[in-house]
Design a protein around this motif. Structure first.
Motif, PDB file in Angstrom:
ATOM      1  N   LEU A   1       1.230   5.338  -9.440  1.00 59.50           N
ATOM      2  CA  LEU A   1       0.724   3.954  -9.381  1.00 59.50           C
ATOM      3  C   LEU A   1       1.292   3.128 -10.537  1.00 59.50           C
ATOM      4  O   LEU A   1       1.646   1.955 -10.365  1.00 59.50           O
ATOM      5  CB  LEU A   1      -0.811   3.950  -9.451  1.00 59.50           C
TER       6      LEU A   1
ATOM      7  N   HIS B   1       0.846   7.453   2.476  1.00 61.69           N
ATOM      8  CA  HIS B   1       0.353   8.847   2.333  1.00 61.69           C
ATOM      9  C   HIS B   1       0.029   9.199   0.880  1.00 61.69           C
ATOM     10  O   HIS B   1       0.348  10.293   0.392  1.00 61.69           O
ATOM     11  CB  HIS B   1       1.395   9.845   2.878  1.00 61.69           C
ATOM     12  N   PHE B   2      -0.620   8.306   0.222  1.00 65.07           N
ATOM     13  CA  PHE B   2      -0.912   8.525  -1.194  1.00 65.07           C
ATOM     14  C   PHE B   2      -1.888   9.685  -1.413  1.00 65.07           C
ATOM     15  O   PHE B   2      -1.860  10.385  -2.415  1.00 65.07           O
ATOM     16  CB  PHE B   2      -1.450   7.228  -1.805  1.00 65.07           C
ATOM     17  N   LYS B   3      -2.713   9.868  -0.382  1.00 63.18           N
ATOM     18  CA  LYS B   3      -3.679  10.968  -0.470  1.00 63.18           C
ATOM     19  C   LYS B   3      -2.965  12.329  -0.630  1.00 63.18           C
ATOM     20  O   LYS B   3      -3.394  13.196  -1.393  1.00 63.18           O
ATOM     21  CB  LYS B   3      -4.550  10.956   0.794  1.00 63.18           C
TER      22      LYS B   3
ATOM     23  N   ASP C   1       0.860  -1.198   0.000  1.00 67.98           N
ATOM     24  CA  ASP C   1       0.000   0.000   0.000  1.00 67.98           C
ATOM     25  C   ASP C   1       0.893   1.244   0.000  1.00 67.98           C
ATOM     26  O   ASP C   1       1.845   1.341   0.772  1.00 67.98           O
ATOM     27  CB  ASP C   1      -0.886  -0.024   1.246  1.00 67.98           C
ATOM     28  N   VAL C   2       0.593   2.179  -0.910  1.00 62.64           N
ATOM     29  CA  VAL C   2       1.415   3.402  -1.022  1.00 62.64           C
ATOM     30  C   VAL C   2       1.177   4.243   0.231  1.00 62.64           C
ATOM     31  O   VAL C   2       0.036   4.442   0.647  1.00 62.64           O
ATOM     32  CB  VAL C   2       1.027   4.216  -2.273  1.00 62.64           C
TER      33      VAL C   2
ATOM     34  N   ASP D   1      -1.775   8.910 -10.528  1.00 61.18           N
ATOM     35  CA  ASP D   1      -1.871   7.786 -11.476  1.00 61.18           C
ATOM     36  C   ASP D   1      -0.495   7.366 -11.961  1.00 61.18           C
ATOM     37  O   ASP D   1      -0.183   6.180 -12.054  1.00 61.18           O
ATOM     38  CB  ASP D   1      -2.723   8.177 -12.687  1.00 61.18           C
TER      39      ASP D   1
ATOM     40  N   ARG E   1       5.256   3.099   8.669  1.00 60.48           N
ATOM     41  CA  ARG E   1       5.210   3.007   7.193  1.00 60.48           C
ATOM     42  C   ARG E   1       6.599   2.746   6.594  1.00 60.48           C
ATOM     43  O   ARG E   1       7.585   2.719   7.297  1.00 60.48           O
ATOM     44  CB  ARG E   1       4.599   4.263   6.562  1.00 60.48           C
TER      45      ARG E   1
ATOM     46  N   HIS F   1      -4.442  14.345  -9.348  1.00 61.41           N
ATOM     47  CA  HIS F   1      -4.768  12.946  -9.609  1.00 61.41           C
ATOM     48  C   HIS F   1      -3.911  12.310 -10.710  1.00 61.41           C
ATOM     49  O   HIS F   1      -3.439  11.177 -10.551  1.00 61.41           O
ATOM     50  CB  HIS F   1      -6.259  12.835  -9.965  1.00 61.41           C
TER      51      HIS F   1
ATOM     52  N   LYS G   1       1.897   0.050   8.828  1.00 60.91           N
ATOM     53  CA  LYS G   1       1.486   1.463   8.786  1.00 60.91           C
ATOM     54  C   LYS G   1       1.603   2.068  10.178  1.00 60.91           C
ATOM     55  O   LYS G   1       2.120   3.186  10.342  1.00 60.91           O
ATOM     56  CB  LYS G   1       0.038   1.599   8.287  1.00 60.91           C
TER      57      LYS G   1
ATOM     58  N   ARG H   1      -3.366  -5.205  -9.073  1.00 58.64           N
ATOM     59  CA  ARG H   1      -3.837  -4.056  -8.285  1.00 58.64           C
ATOM     60  C   ARG H   1      -5.203  -4.448  -7.742  1.00 58.64           C
ATOM     61  O   ARG H   1      -6.138  -4.690  -8.510  1.00 58.64           O
ATOM     62  CB  ARG H   1      -3.926  -2.827  -9.192  1.00 58.64           C
TER      63      ARG H   1
ATOM     64  N   GLY I   1      -7.520   0.888  -4.652  1.00 52.51           N
ATOM     65  CA  GLY I   1      -7.047   2.159  -5.202  1.00 52.51           C
ATOM     66  C   GLY I   1      -5.548   2.206  -5.290  1.00 52.51           C
ATOM     67  O   GLY I   1      -4.965   2.201  -6.380  1.00 52.51           O
ATOM     68  N   GLU I   2      -4.879   2.233  -4.087  1.00 52.11           N
ATOM     69  CA  GLU I   2      -3.422   2.309  -4.110  1.00 52.11           C
ATOM     70  C   GLU I   2      -2.831   1.061  -3.473  1.00 52.11           C
ATOM     71  O   GLU I   2      -1.743   1.046  -2.947  1.00 52.11           O
ATOM     72  CB  GLU I   2      -2.956   3.589  -3.398  1.00 52.11           C
TER      73      GLU I   2
ATOM     74  N   ASN J   1      -1.843  12.874  -4.203  1.00 51.29           N
ATOM     75  CA  ASN J   1      -2.973  13.358  -5.023  1.00 51.29           C
ATOM     76  C   ASN J   1      -3.300  14.808  -4.731  1.00 51.29           C
ATOM     77  O   ASN J   1      -3.508  15.608  -5.637  1.00 51.29           O
ATOM     78  CB  ASN J   1      -4.218  12.513  -4.740  1.00 51.29           C
TER      79      ASN J   1
HETATM   80  N1  LIG Z   1      -4.449   8.874  -8.305  1.00 45.07           N
HETATM   81  C1  LIG Z   1      -5.169   7.860  -7.845  1.00 45.07           C
HETATM   82  N2  LIG Z   1      -5.515   7.875  -6.574  1.00 45.07           N
HETATM   83  C2  LIG Z   1      -6.208   6.828  -6.090  1.00 45.07           C
HETATM   84  C3  LIG Z   1      -6.588   5.759  -6.888  1.00 45.07           C
HETATM   85  N3  LIG Z   1      -7.256   4.883  -6.082  1.00 45.07           N
HETATM   86  C4  LIG Z   1      -7.287   5.427  -4.841  1.00 45.07           C
HETATM   87  N4  LIG Z   1      -6.669   6.588  -4.826  1.00 45.07           N
HETATM   88  C5  LIG Z   1      -6.449   7.500  -3.720  1.00 45.07           C
HETATM   89  O1  LIG Z   1      -5.574   6.925  -2.758  1.00 45.07           O
HETATM   90  C6  LIG Z   1      -5.778   7.594  -1.529  1.00 45.07           C
HETATM   91  C7  LIG Z   1      -5.740   6.633  -0.402  1.00 45.07           C
HETATM   92  O2  LIG Z   1      -5.734   7.362   0.720  1.00 45.07           O
HETATM   93  P1  LIG Z   1      -5.745   6.768   2.162  1.00 45.07           P
HETATM   94  O3  LIG Z   1      -6.608   5.531   2.117  1.00 45.07           O
HETATM   95  O4  LIG Z   1      -6.155   7.837   3.090  1.00 45.07           O
HETATM   96  O5  LIG Z   1      -4.299   6.314   2.467  1.00 45.07           O
HETATM   97  P2  LIG Z   1      -2.956   7.053   2.346  1.00 45.07           P
HETATM   98  O6  LIG Z   1      -3.163   8.505   2.108  1.00 45.07           O
HETATM   99  O7  LIG Z   1      -2.117   6.316   1.346  1.00 45.07           O
HETATM  100  O8  LIG Z   1      -2.359   6.933   3.718  1.00 45.07           O
HETATM  101  P3  LIG Z   1      -1.732   5.620   4.338  1.00 45.07           P
HETATM  102  O9  LIG Z   1      -2.207   4.448   3.545  1.00 45.07           O
HETATM  103  O10 LIG Z   1      -2.301   5.583   5.708  1.00 45.07           O
HETATM  104  O11 LIG Z   1      -0.302   5.793   4.278  1.00 45.07           O
HETATM  105  C8  LIG Z   1      -7.141   8.277  -1.657  1.00 45.07           C
HETATM  106  O12 LIG Z   1      -6.950   9.670  -1.674  1.00 45.07           O
HETATM  107  C9  LIG Z   1      -7.720   7.774  -2.938  1.00 45.07           C
HETATM  108  O13 LIG Z   1      -8.494   8.740  -3.613  1.00 45.07           O
HETATM  109  C10 LIG Z   1      -6.228   5.775  -8.255  1.00 45.07           C
HETATM  110  O14 LIG Z   1      -6.522   4.876  -9.036  1.00 45.07           O
HETATM  111  N5  LIG Z   1      -5.511   6.831  -8.658  1.00 45.07           N
END
Ligand SMILES: Nc1nc2c(ncn2[C@@H]2O[C@H](COP(=O)(O)OP(=O)(O)OP(=O)(O)O)[C@@H](O)[C@H]2O)c(=O)[nH]1
Length: 603
Positions: free
Chosen positions: A478, A461-463, A458-459, A475, A577, A471, A573, A497, A500-501, A466
């Motif tokens: 990813l 702080h992927f949020k 799992d990525v 992508d 992380r 976005h 996590k 996959r 989402g991430e 973005n």
């Molecule tokens: N760009 C993009 N973002 C995605 C996709 N699928 C999911 N996301 C985003 O991934 C983010 C996941 O956020 P969180 O679940 O809060 O987790 P996180 O920010 O990675 O934080 P941690 O997992 O706790 O480190 C969300 O903002 C989703 O919108 C995708 O296909 N593309």
């Protein structure tokens, strides 16, 4: 029958028609120009030729006038002392001048001028012959038997001969005028030369009158006095005319010649004639010896005028020849230029246009089997530009239709790929596919008793990625992670996959320690892999947390194995992380196995 709509002419044909019209218009114009220049040239050539005839006529006038001197002298000499040498020489000179004038007159272009000149020459010759014959008869007689009044008559006849010659030269000068209408300066010069020739004749006549009195040894008769004053009057008239010419003339040589005539003849010559009548008489030959050189400048003046006229005629002829050649070349060059331009437009513009239209026609032509759109005009009805415009229009229509079709196909492909288990963003397998294949692997593991490990990535702080970069950048991150997985795993490993991430990897025949090594390697590679984003100076870096679980601890069940891996991931996590964590049960099972050095039996 009703006539159909008029078809527009093709540009090639229009261009061809324009070429024909331009050439058709410019050829007569060019021809007329060249023709008029040719007329000017032949007029100048004719003027130059006529000048030669006038010149020979003026020489003839002078020769006939000069014949009077030796004639007078011969008639005033006693028979015994007569020496005919001077007389014969003068007659030969007159005859030569006459023959030359006759020969020159035969070259005249104007037939009526040529005929009248030849006739006048014949009359002059006949008159001279007759007068000479009478003179020779007179001279053949003994002095005592000679008729006393005959010399005067014969001198009068010689005057008539001179008049005939002068008249002839004036006629030629008038003829020259008609030829040289465009050459005003020539006309003036010829007129002046004729006046000078006439003046030379009058000066000679004066001498003749005085000589006759001197020969007789008696004073001038009343008739001779009248004749002298008449000649004097005419000469003064000519002087006024010539003095006027001094004012008009800009040519230095002519001005000098005029000044000499003024000084030598009008001052010295006329004074001498006057003095000879009043003071002691001199012999006729002594008089002639002094007087003749005084009238010579008049001949020089006449020659000067003719020289200037000849030069002007030659210059005019040369100029008109050059103008004719120049205009001919210009006219040819103009036509050639027009033809070259039209040819270039046809070759460089119309031909490529037609070729482009033909290529477009092939591209846009209706595929076999489909019906032609009859509303569109056929190529035969159009010129090249409208045809090309229409073809470009249909090409644009076709491209738009093609773009719409491609968009539709892409959408369908996306749906198809989802159906067949491909994640459209990364090209990896999707959750459904991973689950299907993983369950098959787990079933096989259970049957053959080999260990399977599940990795959930799992990525971190992927949020934030973005939110900060948008976005599309997310992508791209990813896709980078997916490419790390593809490059790092064996082909028999299952990866995909699953959220989402979130990514999942299943490793068959893989003990937990190897799975942890693999997970660590993946984590490390992701951490070190720069993601280059357009518009950003610095590359972007991401990290992943990995949860690992083994079938040795959780059995070959999909749900229990993936739940354990998820739990391990959450632990990673929680622990900060960017790390790999195996769930406790898997660790324990691996620990027990390593201490036993045993392979766990199949469930
Ligand atoms: N760009 C993009 N973002 C995605 C996709 N699928 C999911 N996301 C985003 O991934 C983010 C996941 O956020 P969180 O679940 O809060 O987790 P996180 O920010 O990675 O934080 P941690 O997992 O706790 O480190 C969300 O903002 C989703 O919108 C995708 O296909 N593309």
């Amino acid at each position: 029958m009703q006539a159909g709509p008029k078809k527009p002419m093709s540009l090639s044909n229009t261009l061809g028609a324009m070429g024909v019209v331009i050439i058709a218009l410019s050829l007569p114009a060019g021809w007329y120009l060249v023709y008029s220049k040719n007329l000017e040239r032949s007029s100048a050539a004719a003027a130059a030729e006529t000048l030669e005839v006038v010149d020979s006529a003026l020489h003839m006038v002078e020769a006939v006038a000069r014949e009077r001197g030796p004639s007078n002298a011969a008639m005033g000499t006693r028979e015994a002392a007569l020496d005919r040498t001077a007389l014969d020489t003068a007659r030969e000179r007159s005859d030569r001048a006459l023959a030359h004038a006759r020969q020159a007159a035969s070259t005249l272009r104007d037939p009526s001028l040529r005929d009248s000149t030849q006739a006048a020459l014949s009359a002059l010759q006949a008159h001279l012959s007759q007068t000479r014959q009478r003179m020779d008869d007179h001279l053949g007689k003994a002095t005592a038997l000679r008729e006393a009044t005959l010399p005067n008559q014969l001198i009068q006849e010689m005057f008539v001969a001179a008049d005939m010659a002068s008249q002839l030269s004036r006629g030629l000068a008038v003829g020259t005028n008609s030829v040289s209408d465009h050459h005003q300066s020539l006309r003036t010069l010829v007129t002046r030369a004729t006046i000078a020739a006439a003046l030379r004749d009058y000066a000679g006549r004066m001498g003749s009158v005085v000589s006759m009195a001197l020969i007789r040894g008696t004073p001038l008769t009343a008739e001779e006095q009248r004749m002298l004053s008449r000649i004097h009057g005419r000469s003064e008239e000519m002087r006024r005319h010539l003095d006027l010419n001094i004012l008009l003339s800009t040519d230095a040589a002519t001005q000098q010649a005029l000044a000499r005539v003024d000084q030598r003849f009008f001052k010295d010559g006329l004074n001498y004639v006057e003095r000879t009548q009043q003071v002691a008489p001199v012999s006729a030959s002594a008089f002639a010896e002094r007087y003749v050189p005084m009238i010579e400048p008049i001949v020089d003046l006449r020659n000067q005028y003719m020289r200037t006229a000849r030069d002007a005629a030659a210059t005019s002829l040369e100029r008109s020849q050059q103008a004719q050649i120049g205009w001919t070349l210009l006219s040819l060059a103009q036509n050639l230029l027009v033809l070259t331009l039209l040819w270039m437009v046809k070759r460089r513009v119309l031909k490529p246009l037609s070729q482009a239209a033909e290529s477009l026609r092939r591209i846009t032509s209706t595929p076999a089997g489909e019906e032609e759109d009859n509303s569109k005009s056929t190529s035969a009805d159009q010129d090249e530009v409208s045809r090309l415009t229409e073809l470009v229009g249909s090409l644009v229509e076709q491209s738009q239709a093609r773009l719409q079709l491609e968009a539709r196909q892409e959408k369908q492909l996306l749906e198809l790929r989802t159906l067949v288990g491909v994640d459209p963003l990364t090209g990896l397998e999707n959750r459904r596919s991973v689950e299907l294949r993983a369950k098959a692997l787990l079933a096989e593991g259970k049957r053959h008793g080999f260990e399977v490990c599940a990795l959930v990535l799992d990525v971190d702080h992927f949020k934030l990625v973005n939110d900060r970069y948008g976005h599309p950048v997310g992508d791209e991150a990813l896709r980078t992670l997916a490419s790390v997985l593809q490059l790092s795993l064996r082909c028999e490993d299952i990866s995909g996959r699953v959220g989402g991430e979130e990514f999942m990897v299943l490793l068959g025949y893989c003990p937990l320690n190897h799975a942890l090594d693999k997970a660590e390697m993946l984590r490390r590679r992701v951490e070190l892999r720069p993601i280059h984003i357009k518009g950003l100076d610095e590359p972007l870096f991401i990290t992943v947390s990995v949860g690992v679980a083994s079938t040795n601890a959780h059995g070959h069940q999909w749900d229990s194995l993936t739940s354990a891996a998820d739990r391990a991931l959450y632990q990673a996590k929680r622990e900060g992380r960017n790390r790999v964590v195996a769930d406790d049960a898997s660790n324990s099972a691996a620990g027990a196995l390593s201490s036993d050095s045993l392979v766990s039996p199949p469930n």
